[in-house]
Design a protein around this motif. Structure first.
Motif, PDB file in Angstrom:
ATOM      1  N   PHE A   1       3.912  -0.023   8.625  1.00 42.29           N
ATOM      2  CA  PHE A   1       4.182   1.217   7.903  1.00 42.29           C
ATOM      3  C   PHE A   1       5.668   1.530   7.861  1.00 42.29           C
ATOM      4  CE2 PHE A   1       0.097   3.133   7.044  1.00 42.29           C
ATOM      5  CZ  PHE A   1      -0.761   2.550   7.953  1.00 42.29           C
TER       6      PHE A   1
ATOM      7  N   SER B   1       0.759  -5.475   4.386  1.00 38.08           N
ATOM      8  CA  SER B   1      -0.157  -6.223   5.231  1.00 38.08           C
ATOM      9  C   SER B   1       0.205  -7.684   5.119  1.00 38.08           C
ATOM     10  CB  SER B   1      -1.599  -6.021   4.767  1.00 38.08           C
ATOM     11  OG  SER B   1      -2.467  -6.926   5.406  1.00 38.08           O
TER      12      SER B   1
ATOM     13  N   THR C   1      -2.569 -12.734  14.093  1.00 40.77           N
ATOM     14  CA  THR C   1      -2.864 -11.321  13.935  1.00 40.77           C
ATOM     15  C   THR C   1      -2.536 -10.908  12.523  1.00 40.77           C
ATOM     16  OG1 THR C   1      -0.658 -10.612  14.614  1.00 40.77           O
ATOM     17  CG2 THR C   1      -2.295 -10.828  16.355  1.00 40.77           C
ATOM     18  N   ASN C   2      -3.156  -9.864  12.086  1.00 41.28           N
ATOM     19  CA  ASN C   2      -2.951  -9.360  10.749  1.00 41.28           C
ATOM     20  C   ASN C   2      -3.003  -7.854  10.859  1.00 41.28           C
ATOM     21  OD1 ASN C   2      -2.854  -8.856   8.057  1.00 41.28           O
ATOM     22  ND2 ASN C   2      -4.602 -10.097   7.509  1.00 41.28           N
ATOM     23  N   LYS C   3      -1.916  -7.180  10.495  1.00 41.04           N
ATOM     24  CA  LYS C   3      -1.899  -5.738  10.675  1.00 41.04           C
ATOM     25  C   LYS C   3      -1.047  -5.086   9.609  1.00 41.04           C
ATOM     26  CE  LYS C   3       1.771  -6.301  14.114  1.00 41.04           C
ATOM     27  NZ  LYS C   3       2.099  -6.139  15.570  1.00 41.04           N
ATOM     28  N   LEU C   4      -1.167  -3.775   9.475  1.00 37.63           N
ATOM     29  CA  LEU C   4      -0.352  -3.012   8.548  1.00 37.63           C
ATOM     30  C   LEU C   4       0.977  -2.653   9.199  1.00 37.63           C
ATOM     31  CD1 LEU C   4      -2.795  -0.475   6.840  1.00 37.63           C
ATOM     32  CD2 LEU C   4      -1.828  -2.572   5.895  1.00 37.63           C
TER      33      LEU C   4
ATOM     34  N   PHE D   1      -3.927   8.803  16.603  1.00 38.66           N
ATOM     35  CA  PHE D   1      -4.920   8.577  15.551  1.00 38.66           C
ATOM     36  C   PHE D   1      -5.745   7.341  15.874  1.00 38.66           C
ATOM     37  CE2 PHE D   1      -3.863  11.688  12.446  1.00 38.66           C
ATOM     38  CZ  PHE D   1      -2.496  11.878  12.496  1.00 38.66           C
TER      39      PHE D   1
ATOM     40  N   GLU E   1      -3.904  16.340   8.803  1.00 43.59           N
ATOM     41  CA  GLU E   1      -4.944  15.324   8.615  1.00 43.59           C
ATOM     42  C   GLU E   1      -4.421  13.930   8.963  1.00 43.59           C
ATOM     43  OE1 GLU E   1      -6.962  17.629   4.780  1.00 43.59           O
ATOM     44  OE2 GLU E   1      -6.614  15.459   4.721  1.00 43.59           O
ATOM     45  N   GLY E   2      -5.347  12.983   9.013  1.00 43.75           N
ATOM     46  CA  GLY E   2      -4.956  11.586   9.162  1.00 43.75           C
ATOM     47  C   GLY E   2      -4.535  10.994   7.833  1.00 43.75           C
ATOM     48  N   LEU E   3      -4.038   9.775   7.890  1.00 43.43           N
ATOM     49  CA  LEU E   3      -3.608   9.102   6.664  1.00 43.43           C
ATOM     50  C   LEU E   3      -4.831   8.666   5.860  1.00 43.43           C
ATOM     51  CD1 LEU E   3      -1.205   8.681   8.769  1.00 43.43           C
ATOM     52  CD2 LEU E   3      -0.590   6.695   7.368  1.00 43.43           C
TER      53      LEU E   3
ATOM     54  N   GLY F   1      -9.005   8.915  11.414  1.00 39.35           N
ATOM     55  CA  GLY F   1      -9.574  10.141  11.912  1.00 39.35           C
ATOM     56  C   GLY F   1      -8.567  11.279  11.816  1.00 39.35           C
TER      57      GLY F   1
ATOM     58  N   LEU G   1      -5.727   6.094   2.256  1.00 41.66           N
ATOM     59  CA  LEU G   1      -5.196   5.164   1.276  1.00 41.66           C
ATOM     60  C   LEU G   1      -5.087   5.840  -0.081  1.00 41.66           C
ATOM     61  CD1 LEU G   1      -4.355   2.237   0.582  1.00 41.66           C
ATOM     62  CD2 LEU G   1      -6.760   1.813   0.009  1.00 41.66           C
TER      63      LEU G   1
ATOM     64  N   PHE H   1       0.828  -1.198   0.000  1.00 43.74           N
ATOM     65  CA  PHE H   1       0.000   0.000   0.000  1.00 43.74           C
ATOM     66  C   PHE H   1       0.869   1.256   0.000  1.00 43.74           C
ATOM     67  CE2 PHE H   1      -3.674  -2.474   1.363  1.00 43.74           C
ATOM     68  CZ  PHE H   1      -3.068  -3.536   1.992  1.00 43.74           C
TER      69      PHE H   1
ATOM     70  N   PHE I   1       3.444   7.318   2.928  1.00 40.33           N
ATOM     71  CA  PHE I   1       3.825   6.142   3.702  1.00 40.33           C
ATOM     72  C   PHE I   1       3.632   4.886   2.860  1.00 40.33           C
ATOM     73  CE2 PHE I   1       4.242   7.797   8.019  1.00 40.33           C
ATOM     74  CZ  PHE I   1       3.551   8.999   7.957  1.00 40.33           C
TER      75      PHE I   1
ATOM     76  N   GLN J   1      -0.581  11.416   3.811  1.00 41.66           N
ATOM     77  CA  GLN J   1      -1.029  12.261   4.922  1.00 41.66           C
ATOM     78  C   GLN J   1      -0.815  13.716   4.548  1.00 41.66           C
ATOM     79  OE1 GLN J   1       1.163  11.889   8.654  1.00 41.66           O
ATOM     80  NE2 GLN J   1      -0.626  12.512   9.835  1.00 41.66           N
TER      81      GLN J   1
ATOM     82  N   TYR K   1      -0.058   5.040   1.518  1.00 38.34           N
ATOM     83  CA  TYR K   1      -0.967   5.962   2.183  1.00 38.34           C
ATOM     84  C   TYR K   1      -0.368   7.364   2.099  1.00 38.34           C
ATOM     85  CZ  TYR K   1      -4.091   2.541   4.414  1.00 38.34           C
ATOM     86  OH  TYR K   1      -5.031   1.583   4.667  1.00 38.34           O
TER      87      TYR K   1
END
Lengths: 115, 113
Positions: free
Chosen positions: A105, A93, A100-103, B91, A42-44, B105, A46, A34, A89, A38, A36
């Motif tokens: 960065f 994944s 567990t499965n997470k991003l 966040f 602001e927030g990130l 957010g 996709l 991915f 960024f 920002q 992303y």
């Protein structure tokens, strides 16, 4: 463990210049990749993604190709605009055996585009 | 449709005080994530929930941090007692069905004096 390495910034370009932000990854298995973005304050969000080797993700003029042989996912844009100024960024994944499965960065690359 | 809502947007507190950050995920999303962003450490995943159940809290720095998700539309991140090194942007993000496409957010900027 799995990790993402991206080029350090800041990257400073003039409007309409060509952009490349390098990203390489280390992962067991076959991760999805991915980008992303920002924007200031602001927030990130996709930007684009690719789920398997040789896939090309694209959005808003940005492109990135999933290269399994070089474990890379470089972000490119042919002609940047001032409004593209942001932090980018790279992320992956990976499924950790179903537990567990997470991003994961990267550290982010600041792009500053000057008029 | 409203995005992820966080409150407060800014919080300034003194060392030793309790801080509570709040998050309302996008309706229908079943994953919720808490991240912390600093210049020194970048973006760190603190904890995430799936269907209101904590799945991975390995990123929670220490016992001073706790997170709850009492229902599908609300989560809190609490720091007690707060310390200056907790100053960061926090966040909240949510997603549906997968961790891949997360919606962030606007963040809470926390300053601990």
């Amino acid at each position: 463990g799995d990790s993402v390495t991206q080029m350090e910034g800041p990257v400073t370009l003039s409007e309409e210049a060509f952009l490349t932000i390098n990203c390489t990854y280390t992962a067991t298995g076959y991760p999805s990749l991915f980008w992303y973005v920002q924007y200031p304050g602001e927030g990130l969000q996709l930007l684009l993604k690719a789920t398997k080797a040789d896939d090309k993700g694209s959005n808003k003029g940005f492109e990135a190709t999933y290269r399994k042989e070089t474990t890379s996912f470089h972000l490119e844009k042919g002609s940047v605009q001032v409004s593209d100024s942001a932090v980018y960024f790279c992320a992956l994944s990976a499924n950790y055996g179903g537990a567990t499965n997470k991003l994961i960065f990267g550290t982010g690359t600041l792009l500053a585009v000057q008029p | 449709d409203a995005g992820v809502i966080q409150s407060p947007r800014h919080e300034v507190t003194e060392m030793g005080q309790e801080v509570t950050l709040r998050c309302k995920p996008i309706s229908g999303h079943d994953y919720l994530f808490w991240y912390r962003q600093t210049m020194m450490r970048g973006l760190e995943l603190l904890i995430y929930f799936n269907n209101n159940v904590p799945i991975d809290d390995s990123g929670m720095p220490e016992d001073r941090f706790s997170a709850k998700m009492p229902n599908a539309s609300f989560s809190t991140l609490k720091i007690q007692p707060s310390e200056p090194r907790d100053s960061a942007v926090y966040f909240c993000a949510s997603s549906f069905g997968t961790v891949d496409t997360q919606y962030f957010g606007p963040g809470t900027r926390l300053t601990v004096l």
